[in-house]
Design a protein around this motif. Structure first.
Motif, mmCIF file in Angstrom:
data_model
loop_
_atom_site.group_PDB
_atom_site.id
_atom_site.type_symbol
_atom_site.label_atom_id
_atom_site.label_comp_id
_atom_site.label_asym_id
_atom_site.label_seq_id
_atom_site.Cartn_x
_atom_site.Cartn_y
_atom_site.Cartn_z
ATOM 1 N N SER B 32 0.830 -1.220 0.000
ATOM 2 C CA SER B 32 0.000 0.000 0.000
ATOM 3 C C SER B 32 0.859 1.262 0.000
ATOM 4 N N ARG B 37 -1.025 4.380 -1.646
ATOM 5 C CA ARG B 37 -2.384 4.333 -1.077
ATOM 6 C C ARG B 37 -2.363 4.579 0.427
ATOM 7 N N PHE B 38 -1.215 4.442 1.044
ATOM 8 C CA PHE B 38 -1.108 4.609 2.492
ATOM 9 C C PHE B 38 0.158 5.396 2.813
ATOM 10 N N VAL B 39 -0.006 6.404 3.686
ATOM 11 C CA VAL B 39 1.145 7.210 4.093
ATOM 12 C C VAL B 39 1.673 6.659 5.420
#
Lengths: 130, 69
Positions: B32, B37-39
């Motif tokens: 991700s 899509r994800f920090v």
């Protein structure tokens, strides 16, 4: 520094599942013995079971899982609320109930059960999708 | 935010699963992050930099859209 929101250890999920099976058993018993579809009797233990299931740690519990669970809750809570508002409206639009001397409404346990079941489903969908 | 995790992994010959194990997250989390899509949190970003023996700035860089609200 690990300080995650979900408090219950992973094995609490199995305790929750046991409670859920018991809830279904109560529902079936009430229906087969008395012909009553007793949602309240089902939802009271089911709500607690879903709390244990949803808020127990995942096997792989990291910050992404915490975020996805939060996102799922944020979606599920208003959706469950809307479902119950529509259900209550559809029953109550015929008018005040003389038999029960009240307007029809759902219990907090019913709302909590639906909200957490929805949150559980949305969480797994988000986890699969992302 | 852009990242060069895939490139850094290739340099160190690490799979997503290897990196995930080293920094203490799941493989899906690494996937991700790579796909944007994800920090990751500061701690996770620092851990990755530590594994790749580089700085956080070498791995992650801001884009114009990150400055907008």
């Amino acid at each position: 520094m690990r300080n995650y929101v979900f408090h219950y250890p992973h094995y609490f999920r199995y305790f929750g599942l046991t409670l859920l099976v018991l809830s279904v058993g109560i529902l079936i018993y009430r229906f087969t013995s008395f012909g009553i579809f007793d949602l309240t009797a089902f939802c009271t233990p089911a709500a607690f079971s879903m709390v244990f299931i949803y808020f127990s740690k995942e096997k792989q519990n990291d910050e992404r899982v915490v975020l996805l669970k939060f996102k799922a809750l944020a979606l599920a809570i208003p959706i469950a609320g809307l479902i119950f508002v529509l259900l209550d409206f559809s029953v109550n639009r015929t008018g005040y109930s003389i038999e029960t001397d009240s307007w029809y409404s759902h219990s907090a346990f019913e709302y909590l059960t639906l909200a957490l079941i929805l949150a559980f489903a949305i969480f797994h969908f988000l986890k699969f999708r992302e | 935010m852009k990242n060069s995790i895939k490139v850094e992994r290739a340099k160190k010959d690490l799979t997503q699963a290897d990196l995930a194990e080293k920094v203490g997250v799941s493989r899906q989390t690494i996937n991700s992050i790579e796909k944007g899509r994800f920090v990751p949190s500061t701690i996770l970003a620092l851990k990755m930099a530590e594994v790749f023996k580089t700085s956080v700035h070498e791995i992650f860089s801001l884009e114009e859209v990150d400055w907008q609200g």
